[in-house]
Design an enzyme around this catalytic site. Structure first.
Site, PDB file in Angstrom:
ATOM      1  CG  HIS A  79      46.401  33.587  29.695  1.00 52.65           C
ATOM      2  ND1 HIS A  79      47.345  33.065  28.928  1.00 52.65           N
ATOM      3  CD2 HIS A  79      46.414  35.227  29.376  1.00 52.65           C
ATOM      4  CE1 HIS A  79      48.293  33.943  28.221  1.00 52.65           C
ATOM      5  NE2 HIS A  79      47.611  35.177  28.643  1.00 52.65           N
TER       6      HIS A  79
HETATM    7  C1  UD1 Z   1      47.928  39.870  31.145  1.00 52.82           C
HETATM    8  C2  UD1 Z   1      48.159  40.372  29.978  1.00 52.82           C
HETATM    9  C3  UD1 Z   1      48.401  39.461  28.599  1.00 52.82           C
HETATM   10  C4  UD1 Z   1      49.584  38.358  29.244  1.00 52.82           C
HETATM   11  C5  UD1 Z   1      49.136  37.846  30.623  1.00 52.82           C
HETATM   12  C6  UD1 Z   1      50.238  37.080  31.051  1.00 52.82           C
HETATM   13  C7  UD1 Z   1      46.953  42.652  29.304  1.00 52.82           C
HETATM   14  C8  UD1 Z   1      45.891  43.286  28.688  1.00 52.82           C
HETATM   15  N1  UD1 Z   1      47.062  41.186  29.231  1.00 52.82           N
HETATM   16  O1  UD1 Z   1      46.702  39.109  30.779  1.00 52.82           O
HETATM   17  O2  UD1 Z   1      48.765  39.999  27.599  1.00 52.82           O
HETATM   18  O3  UD1 Z   1      49.579  37.281  28.329  1.00 52.82           O
HETATM   19  O4  UD1 Z   1      48.768  39.098  31.516  1.00 52.82           O
HETATM   20  O5  UD1 Z   1      49.762  36.522  32.352  1.00 52.82           O
HETATM   21  O6  UD1 Z   1      47.763  43.277  30.090  1.00 52.82           O
HETATM   22  N2  UD1 Z   1      44.571  37.633  38.435  1.00 52.82           N
HETATM   23  C9  UD1 Z   1      44.689  37.025  39.810  1.00 52.82           C
HETATM   24  N3  UD1 Z   1      46.026  37.374  40.340  1.00 52.82           N
HETATM   25  C10 UD1 Z   1      47.078  37.782  39.695  1.00 52.82           C
HETATM   26  C11 UD1 Z   1      46.892  38.192  38.318  1.00 52.82           C
HETATM   27  C12 UD1 Z   1      45.503  38.301  37.628  1.00 52.82           C
HETATM   28  O7  UD1 Z   1      43.863  36.380  40.239  1.00 52.82           O
HETATM   29  O8  UD1 Z   1      48.028  37.913  40.260  1.00 52.82           O
HETATM   30  C13 UD1 Z   1      43.229  37.371  37.703  1.00 52.82           C
HETATM   31  C14 UD1 Z   1      42.200  38.438  37.942  1.00 52.82           C
HETATM   32  O9  UD1 Z   1      40.958  37.712  38.080  1.00 52.82           O
HETATM   33  C15 UD1 Z   1      42.083  39.261  36.839  1.00 52.82           C
HETATM   34  C16 UD1 Z   1      42.634  38.176  35.716  1.00 52.82           C
HETATM   35  O10 UD1 Z   1      43.463  37.354  36.245  1.00 52.82           O
HETATM   36  O11 UD1 Z   1      41.062  40.047  36.582  1.00 52.82           O
HETATM   37  C17 UD1 Z   1      43.206  38.927  34.649  1.00 52.82           C
HETATM   38  O12 UD1 Z   1      44.546  39.535  34.941  1.00 52.82           O
HETATM   39  P1  UD1 Z   1      44.953  40.658  33.910  1.00 52.82           P
HETATM   40  O13 UD1 Z   1      46.273  41.124  34.588  1.00 52.82           O
HETATM   41  O14 UD1 Z   1      43.879  41.826  33.739  1.00 52.82           O
HETATM   42  O15 UD1 Z   1      45.133  40.166  32.637  1.00 52.82           O
HETATM   43  P2  UD1 Z   1      45.758  38.523  32.086  1.00 52.82           P
HETATM   44  O16 UD1 Z   1      44.692  37.725  31.464  1.00 52.82           O
HETATM   45  O17 UD1 Z   1      46.740  38.052  33.404  1.00 52.82           O
END
Ligand code: UD1
Length: 357
Positions: free
Chosen positions: A199
């Site tokens: 991811h």
């Molecule tokens: C975040 C953390 C990362 C951690 C990861 C664990 C930061 C900078 N990154 O990354 O360190 O390893 O969490 O999972 O804080 N999304 C969904 N549903 C959700 C959550 C996210 O669809 O419930 C999708 C969205 O498209 C979103 C993308 O995932 O834009 C990224 O989510 P985000 O929380 O920004 O970062 P992670 O990649 O999850």
């Protein structure tokens, strides 16, 4: 009565908070409140962890949701400030290195509320990683720093941080040891297969790279069970990828805590770019390939228990075929990290009671 606010928001934080919530129950004169930033919001990224791990219901969910780093972090700050002003915590507890970690630490520090950081001192020395920025800044505004092992102490020392640094061990080992039994009762696929999760932006945000990873995973010795994070799933859709082109990869949804453990225990090898899974693989002595140029969990690299594959993805098959050498146990504690952290929090918040006790 003292008040401690634990701020969680992303999947790994629910896992890290669980043993600490439990350990804090030994200190009933510390009111333990939790706040959910809403960084992760899908049921299988959030609710399922509350259900499985028996986490307390948060006093609020700030519903920060997804967005750019600035937007996501900014969404959290006013809500956290209002909650801290309302509940007047004597300490704020933050975990790891996500945007939720930094937002909570920053808000607390500006209100002069002491911050305790679980997983302090970790460094990848790669400032292009958002997590590295979050870690460094959080450590520098924390009052209690809970490190998982000795390398973290050296990292902090290099940055001039020496006070209130405590080697407690890693809380993810605590929860793994108490959950292992439950995971063993489950039903992971039979046979020989690899377990993968991907991811990190540097593996997902360039379509060519992500598709190359899939192409290579599709022709490994064994089939791959790939638990696909919503970020990766959304991007694959955006890139117009057709999953049927990869028949040797089983695309499965993000796994709950216990199901993830089952996959971990059942697989031949782990392929990941997650910090948490690298460590969990190491705890259960499962060889791991990390698709990153570096890792903060450097101890896991010893004797090839964890191998880094990044620039040359073609090296993945040969890395998978290597047998690791001797295993050095105990570098991330003994499974009682949360109890130590709870005692230190109590000591910080109730110094008189501790010294007279
Ligand atoms: C975040 C953390 C990362 C951690 C990861 C664990 C930061 C900078 N990154 O990354 O360190 O390893 O969490 O999972 O804080 N999304 C969904 N549903 C959700 C959550 C996210 O669809 O419930 C999708 C969205 O498209 C979103 C993308 O995932 O834009 C990224 O989510 P985000 O929380 O920004 O970062 P992670 O990649 O999850």
């Amino acid at each position: 009565m003292r008040t401690l606010i634990s701020v969680i928001g992303a999947r790994p934080q629910f896992i890290k908070a669980a043993p600490i919530e439990m350990a804090m129950a030994a200190y009933p004169d510390i009111r333990f409140l939790s706040v959910h930033t809403g960084q992760h919001y899908d049921d299988n990224m959030s609710r399922i962890f509350f259900d499985q791990l028996g986490l307390k219901q948060p006093v609020a969910n700030l519903q920060a949701g997804s967005g750019s780093h600035a937007t996501q972090t900014a969404q959290m700050l006013p809500g956290l400030e209002a909650l801290f002003l309302e509940h007047k915590p004597d300490m704020v507890l933050v975990y790891g290195d996500t945007n939720s970690t930094l937002a909570a630490a920053l808000t607390a520090a500006k209100l002069c509320i002491p911050v305790a950081h679980v997983e302090a001192g970790l460094r990848s020395f790669n400032r292009t990683m958002p997590e590295e920025v979050n870690r460094v800044l959080t450590d520098h505004i924390s009052n209690l720093l809970f490190i998982p092992g000795n390398v973290a102490r050296e990292n902090l020392l290099r940055e001039g941080i020496t006070d209130n640094v405590h080697d407690c061990g890693d809380v993810m080992l605590d929860i793994l040891l108490t959950s292992r039994e439950k995971a063993l009762n489950g039903s992971a696929p039979a046979g020989s297969w690899y377990y993968a999760t991907i991811h990190r932006p540097y593996n997902t945000d360039d379509p060519q790279r992500l598709l190359e990873i899939l192409r290579i995973m599709n022709r490994l010795e064994h089939e791959v069970y790939f638990a696909i994070h919503p970020r990766t799933a959304n991007l694959l859709k955006q890139y117009g990828a057709s999953l049927e082109d990869y028949p040797r990869i089983h695309f499965i949804p993000p796994q709950s805590y216990f199901d993830n453990l089952q996959y971990l225990l059942g697989c031949e090898r782990v392929i990941t770019d997650s910090g948490g899974l690298q460590k969990e693989a190491w705890f259960v002595q499962k060889p791991c390939i990390t698709l990153r140029p570096e890792t903060e969990w450097v101890e896991t690299l010893e004797n090839d228990w964890n191998q880094l594959v990044f620039h040359d993805l073609e090296a993945l098959p040969s890395a998978l075929s290597k047998t690791p050498g001797e295993y050095r146990a105990g570098v991330y504690g003994d499974g009682h990290a949360a109890e130590r952290m709870a005692a230190l929090i109590n000591q910080y918040l109730n110094p008189a009671a501790v010294s007279h006790g």
